[in-house]
Design a protein around this motif. Structure first.
Motif, mmCIF file in Angstrom:
data_model
loop_
_atom_site.group_PDB
_atom_site.id
_atom_site.type_symbol
_atom_site.label_atom_id
_atom_site.label_comp_id
_atom_site.label_asym_id
_atom_site.label_seq_id
_atom_site.Cartn_x
_atom_site.Cartn_y
_atom_site.Cartn_z
ATOM 1 N N LEU A 1 50.825 56.556 111.558
ATOM 2 C CA LEU A 1 51.275 55.176 111.755
ATOM 3 C C LEU A 1 50.083 54.244 111.575
ATOM 4 O O LEU A 1 48.962 54.589 111.951
ATOM 5 C CB LEU A 1 51.878 55.018 113.156
ATOM 6 C CG LEU A 1 52.571 53.710 113.537
ATOM 7 C CD1 LEU A 1 53.640 53.985 114.591
ATOM 8 C CD2 LEU A 1 51.572 52.690 114.088
ATOM 9 N N ALA A 2 50.319 53.085 110.987
ATOM 10 C CA ALA A 2 49.249 52.099 110.811
ATOM 11 C C ALA A 2 49.739 50.723 111.218
ATOM 12 O O ALA A 2 50.810 50.289 110.783
ATOM 13 C CB ALA A 2 48.765 52.079 109.361
ATOM 14 N N LEU A 3 48.981 50.066 112.087
ATOM 15 C CA LEU A 3 49.224 48.669 112.454
ATOM 16 C C LEU A 3 48.173 47.848 111.725
ATOM 17 O O LEU A 3 46.977 47.995 111.992
ATOM 18 C CB LEU A 3 49.107 48.475 113.968
ATOM 19 C CG LEU A 3 50.291 48.897 114.834
ATOM 20 C CD1 LEU A 3 49.977 48.616 116.302
ATOM 21 C CD2 LEU A 3 51.557 48.178 114.425
ATOM 22 N N VAL A 4 48.608 46.993 110.819
ATOM 23 C CA VAL A 4 47.685 46.356 109.884
ATOM 24 C C VAL A 4 47.806 44.836 109.933
ATOM 25 O O VAL A 4 48.908 44.289 109.747
ATOM 26 C CB VAL A 4 47.965 46.840 108.443
ATOM 27 C CG1 VAL A 4 46.932 46.273 107.483
ATOM 28 C CG2 VAL A 4 47.967 48.363 108.375
ATOM 29 N N ASP A 5 46.685 44.164 110.164
ATOM 30 C CA ASP A 5 46.648 42.706 110.044
ATOM 31 C C ASP A 5 46.526 42.358 108.565
ATOM 32 O O ASP A 5 46.014 43.142 107.756
ATOM 33 C CB ASP A 5 45.456 42.153 110.826
ATOM 34 C CG ASP A 5 45.514 40.642 110.978
ATOM 35 O OD1 ASP A 5 46.593 40.061 110.769
ATOM 36 O OD2 ASP A 5 44.474 40.031 111.281
ATOM 37 N N LEU A 6 46.981 41.170 108.187
ATOM 38 C CA LEU A 6 46.955 40.788 106.779
ATOM 39 C C LEU A 6 45.619 40.176 106.359
ATOM 40 O O LEU A 6 45.083 40.489 105.302
ATOM 41 C CB LEU A 6 48.094 39.801 106.482
ATOM 42 C CG LEU A 6 49.506 40.376 106.609
ATOM 43 C CD1 LEU A 6 50.540 39.283 106.366
ATOM 44 C CD2 LEU A 6 49.711 41.539 105.646
ATOM 45 N N GLY A 7 45.084 39.293 107.182
ATOM 46 C CA GLY A 7 43.854 38.597 106.819
ATOM 47 C C GLY A 7 42.613 39.351 107.265
ATOM 48 O O GLY A 7 42.274 39.384 108.451
ATOM 49 N N ALA B 1 50.978 43.657 111.676
ATOM 50 C CA ALA B 1 50.856 42.982 112.970
ATOM 51 C C ALA B 1 50.083 41.697 112.713
ATOM 52 O O ALA B 1 48.886 41.744 112.407
ATOM 53 C CB ALA B 1 50.139 43.864 113.986
ATOM 54 N N THR B 2 50.738 40.556 112.828
ATOM 55 C CA THR B 2 50.147 39.316 112.352
ATOM 56 C C THR B 2 50.621 38.117 113.169
ATOM 57 O O THR B 2 51.543 38.241 113.997
ATOM 58 C CB THR B 2 50.509 39.099 110.861
ATOM 59 O OG1 THR B 2 49.911 37.910 110.374
ATOM 60 C CG2 THR B 2 52.017 38.996 110.684
ATOM 61 N N VAL C 1 44.534 51.294 113.515
ATOM 62 C CA VAL C 1 44.670 49.865 113.805
ATOM 63 C C VAL C 1 43.647 49.117 112.970
ATOM 64 O O VAL C 1 42.450 49.415 113.032
ATOM 65 C CB VAL C 1 44.447 49.577 115.306
ATOM 66 C CG1 VAL C 1 44.355 48.072 115.554
ATOM 67 C CG2 VAL C 1 45.564 50.189 116.134
ATOM 68 N N VAL C 2 44.117 48.158 112.187
ATOM 69 C CA VAL C 2 43.231 47.403 111.302
ATOM 70 C C VAL C 2 43.334 45.918 111.640
ATOM 71 O O VAL C 2 44.380 45.288 111.434
ATOM 72 C CB VAL C 2 43.593 47.622 109.819
ATOM 73 C CG1 VAL C 2 42.565 46.932 108.916
ATOM 74 C CG2 VAL C 2 43.677 49.104 109.498
ATOM 75 N N ASP C 3 42.262 45.360 112.175
ATOM 76 C CA ASP C 3 42.220 43.941 112.540
ATOM 77 C C ASP C 3 40.761 43.534 112.624
ATOM 78 O O ASP C 3 39.931 44.294 113.127
ATOM 79 C CB ASP C 3 42.923 43.706 113.882
ATOM 80 C CG ASP C 3 43.293 42.244 114.095
ATOM 81 O OD1 ASP C 3 42.369 41.391 114.168
ATOM 82 O OD2 ASP C 3 44.489 41.952 114.185
ATOM 83 N N ASP C 4 40.446 42.343 112.128
ATOM 84 C CA ASP C 4 39.043 41.927 112.116
ATOM 85 C C ASP C 4 38.563 41.415 113.473
ATOM 86 O O ASP C 4 37.361 41.233 113.665
ATOM 87 C CB ASP C 4 38.808 40.860 111.038
ATOM 88 C CG ASP C 4 39.616 39.603 111.272
ATOM 89 O OD1 ASP C 4 40.749 39.714 111.767
ATOM 90 O OD2 ASP C 4 39.122 38.501 110.951
#
Length: 217
Positions: A55-61, A86-87, A12-15
């Protein structure tokens, strides 16, 4: 460990810490037993893809780049990771570049954890990992432009120019300045454009402009 759906690991990638926790909880609800790693920056994420997750859930910013760079990195490595964006962005300017980068799904953060978990479970059943509004946008984008309604008045040259500039992302004031018109005049043009195109939002108008070849999609 055998995990329902075949996804044993996820990234999971999110700031935002809260968003990371929410996305991780949705994954764990969808796939009990899945091992979830998290990252708050592009740099942290790149350090966590060896070996690549299933699996990867990735935010754009992200603070140090774009989630699309992570997706491209996974694609370059030939990883079999299912990459899902995921955005909060539901516009063409974010959707289509993400898909071109290699994203295989695009979901919006506009639902509760259980709804997102249900959508993720659908992946194992072969359902496309797309939010309903994104699926509709994709379908509409690839539909041929319908023949012009003989009873519908065509756009005037000035309305066409207003539509083109609006679709390029200019604000109402910026369009007015570019064309040497008042803000109220441009607003009037936009109302007429919306009526003639049978659209109700700026995003829909931009999509119609792309379909008419006024701007690049």
């Amino acid at each position: 460990m055998s995990v329902p759906g075949g996804y044993a690991s996820a990234l999971v990638v999110d700031d935002l810490p809260g968003a990371r926790a929410w996305l991780a909880a949705a994954l764990q609800a969808a796939f009990p037993g899945i091992e979830v790693a998290t990252a708050g920056t592009l740099g942290e994420a790149l350090a966590r893809i060896d070996p690549p997750p299933a699996l990867a859930l990735v935010d754009l910013g992200l603070p140090d780049g774009s989630g699309m760079q992570l997706i491209e990195a996974l694609r370059t490595r030939g990883a079999a990771t299912l990459c899902i964006v995921a955005t909060v962005f539901d516009d063409d300017a974010h959707l289509f570049p993400a898909l071109r980068a290699g994203a295989q799904g695009y979901v919006l953060k506009d639902r509760d954890r259980d709804s997102l978990a249900g959508m993720l479970r659908g992946i194992a059943a072969g359902q496309p990992p797309l939010s309903p509004s994104i699926a509709r946008r994709l379908l509409r984008h690839f539909q041929p432009l319908p023949a012009a309604d003989a009873d519908a008045p065509p756009l005037t040259p000035r309305e066409t120019e207003v539509l083109r500039l609006t679709a390029k992302g200019l604000t109402l004031i910026e369009v007015a300045t570019a064309l040497g018109l008042s803000r109220h005049t441009v607003s009037g043009y936009l109302k007429d454009i919306y009526r003639k195109l049978s659209v109700g939002t700026r995003a829909e108008a931009a999509l119609e402009a792309a379909r008419r070849g006024l701007v690049a999609p």
